[in-house]
Design a protein around this motif. Structure first.
Motif, PDB file in Angstrom:
ATOM      1  N   PRO A  60      23.696  41.570 -24.912  1.00  0.00           N
ATOM      2  CA  PRO A  60      22.230  41.270 -25.239  1.00  0.00           C
ATOM      3  C   PRO A  60      21.971  40.347 -26.433  1.00  0.00           C
ATOM      4  O   PRO A  60      22.953  40.337 -27.393  1.00  0.00           O
ATOM      5  N   ASN A  61      21.009  39.426 -26.350  1.00  0.00           N
ATOM      6  CA  ASN A  61      20.756  38.487 -27.255  1.00  0.00           C
ATOM      7  C   ASN A  61      21.456  37.352 -27.502  1.00  0.00           C
ATOM      8  O   ASN A  61      21.485  36.172 -28.096  1.00  0.00           O
ATOM      9  N   GLN A  62      22.782  37.183 -26.537  1.00  0.00           N
ATOM     10  CA  GLN A  62      23.783  36.132 -26.766  1.00  0.00           C
ATOM     11  C   GLN A  62      23.045  34.852 -26.231  1.00  0.00           C
ATOM     12  O   GLN A  62      23.119  33.784 -26.700  1.00  0.00           O
ATOM     13  N   GLU A  63      22.392  34.749 -25.078  1.00  0.00           N
ATOM     14  CA  GLU A  63      21.668  33.812 -24.225  1.00  0.00           C
ATOM     15  C   GLU A  63      20.675  33.325 -25.461  1.00  0.00           C
ATOM     16  O   GLU A  63      20.555  31.995 -25.538  1.00  0.00           O
ATOM     17  N   TYR A  64      19.767  34.068 -26.160  1.00  0.00           N
ATOM     18  CA  TYR A  64      18.835  33.776 -27.177  1.00  0.00           C
ATOM     19  C   TYR A  64      19.521  32.960 -28.318  1.00  0.00           C
ATOM     20  O   TYR A  64      19.041  31.947 -28.563  1.00  0.00           O
ATOM     21  N   TYR A  65      20.746  33.681 -28.791  1.00  0.00           N
ATOM     22  CA  TYR A  65      21.092  32.905 -29.954  1.00  0.00           C
ATOM     23  C   TYR A  65      22.122  31.362 -29.474  1.00  0.00           C
ATOM     24  O   TYR A  65      21.874  30.562 -30.260  1.00  0.00           O
ATOM     25  N   VAL A  66      22.694  31.576 -28.448  1.00  0.00           N
ATOM     26  CA  VAL A  66      23.385  30.254 -27.896  1.00  0.00           C
ATOM     27  C   VAL A  66      22.182  28.986 -27.772  1.00  0.00           C
ATOM     28  O   VAL A  66      22.343  28.090 -28.106  1.00  0.00           O
ATOM     29  N   GLY A  67      20.921  29.377 -27.200  1.00  0.00           N
ATOM     30  CA  GLY A  67      19.962  28.493 -27.169  1.00  0.00           C
ATOM     31  C   GLY A  67      19.274  28.134 -28.427  1.00  0.00           C
ATOM     32  O   GLY A  67      19.064  26.905 -28.422  1.00  0.00           O
ATOM     33  N   LYS A  68      19.191  28.988 -29.121  1.00  0.00           N
ATOM     34  CA  LYS A  68      18.438  28.705 -30.718  1.00  0.00           C
ATOM     35  C   LYS A  68      19.240  27.926 -31.279  1.00  0.00           C
ATOM     36  O   LYS A  68      18.984  26.832 -31.887  1.00  0.00           O
ATOM     37  N   MET A  69      20.609  28.137 -31.295  1.00  0.00           N
ATOM     38  CA  MET A  69      21.511  27.335 -32.174  1.00  0.00           C
ATOM     39  C   MET A  69      21.704  25.728 -31.666  1.00  0.00           C
ATOM     40  O   MET A  69      22.167  24.964 -32.232  1.00  0.00           O
ATOM     41  N   ASP A  70      21.951  25.750 -30.301  1.00  0.00           N
ATOM     42  CA  ASP A  70      21.787  24.525 -29.482  1.00  0.00           C
ATOM     43  C   ASP A  70      20.737  23.691 -29.835  1.00  0.00           C
ATOM     44  O   ASP A  70      20.755  22.555 -29.831  1.00  0.00           O
ATOM     45  N   GLU A  71      19.543  24.499 -30.049  1.00  0.00           N
ATOM     46  CA  GLU A  71      18.253  23.456 -30.485  1.00  0.00           C
ATOM     47  C   GLU A  71      18.527  22.979 -32.056  1.00  0.00           C
ATOM     48  O   GLU A  71      17.956  21.826 -32.043  1.00  0.00           O
ATOM     49  N   MET A  72      19.018  23.580 -32.788  1.00  0.00           N
ATOM     50  CA  MET A  72      19.478  23.466 -34.036  1.00  0.00           C
ATOM     51  C   MET A  72      20.480  22.490 -34.200  1.00  0.00           C
ATOM     52  O   MET A  72      20.494  21.556 -34.958  1.00  0.00           O
ATOM     53  N   SER A  73      21.428  22.579 -33.394  1.00  0.00           N
ATOM     54  CA  SER A  73      22.725  21.647 -33.607  1.00  0.00           C
ATOM     55  C   SER A  73      23.521  21.630 -32.204  1.00  0.00           C
ATOM     56  O   SER A  73      23.198  20.710 -31.283  1.00  0.00           O
ATOM     57  N   PHE A  74      24.425  22.219 -32.116  1.00  0.00           N
ATOM     58  CA  PHE A  74      25.249  22.546 -30.721  1.00  0.00           C
ATOM     59  C   PHE A  74      25.771  23.803 -30.643  1.00  0.00           C
ATOM     60  O   PHE A  74      26.504  24.392 -31.439  1.00  0.00           O
ATOM     61  N   SER A  75      25.601  24.353 -29.195  1.00  0.00           N
ATOM     62  CA  SER A  75      26.000  25.851 -29.079  1.00  0.00           C
ATOM     63  C   SER A  75      26.267  25.883 -27.629  1.00  0.00           C
ATOM     64  O   SER A  75      25.297  25.440 -26.610  1.00  0.00           O
TER      65      SER A  75
END
Length: 96
Positions: A60-75
């Protein structure tokens, strides 16, 4: 190969690819779903979530954080099947 073995080899490869980088392992107990690795390189950063294989279950929440951090930089999610592609994209990101 276990996820921990993949992650250990990946950290060594990251340090070779990006000399002088800092690779930190995240504490999933602190923030559930946060990607496993944070890579700091020059004035850039990236986050990688390691998986044992392409079909491995996501927490749970992995898709969210990978997506959010990719918007900020790269994930990205990274596994043996997509490792070369992700590392290529990461090199492009760190060079831009």
């Amino acid at each position: 190969m276990l996820e921990s073995q993949f992650q250990s080899k990946l950290i060594k490869e990251l340090k070779k690819l990006f000399p002088g980088c800092i690779v930190m392992k995240s504490d999933s107990g602190y923030l559930q779903g946060i990607p496993d690795l944070l890579i700091l390189f020059n004035d850039k950063w990236a986050a990688l979530e390691c998986k044992q294989h392409a079909g491995a279950k996501k927490q749970p929440n992995q898709e969210y954080y990978v997506g959010k951090m990719d918007e900020m930089s790269f994930s990205r999610f990274i596994c043996p099947e997509n490792k070369e592609e992700v590392l290529h994209d990461l090199q492009q990101s760190f060079q831009s």
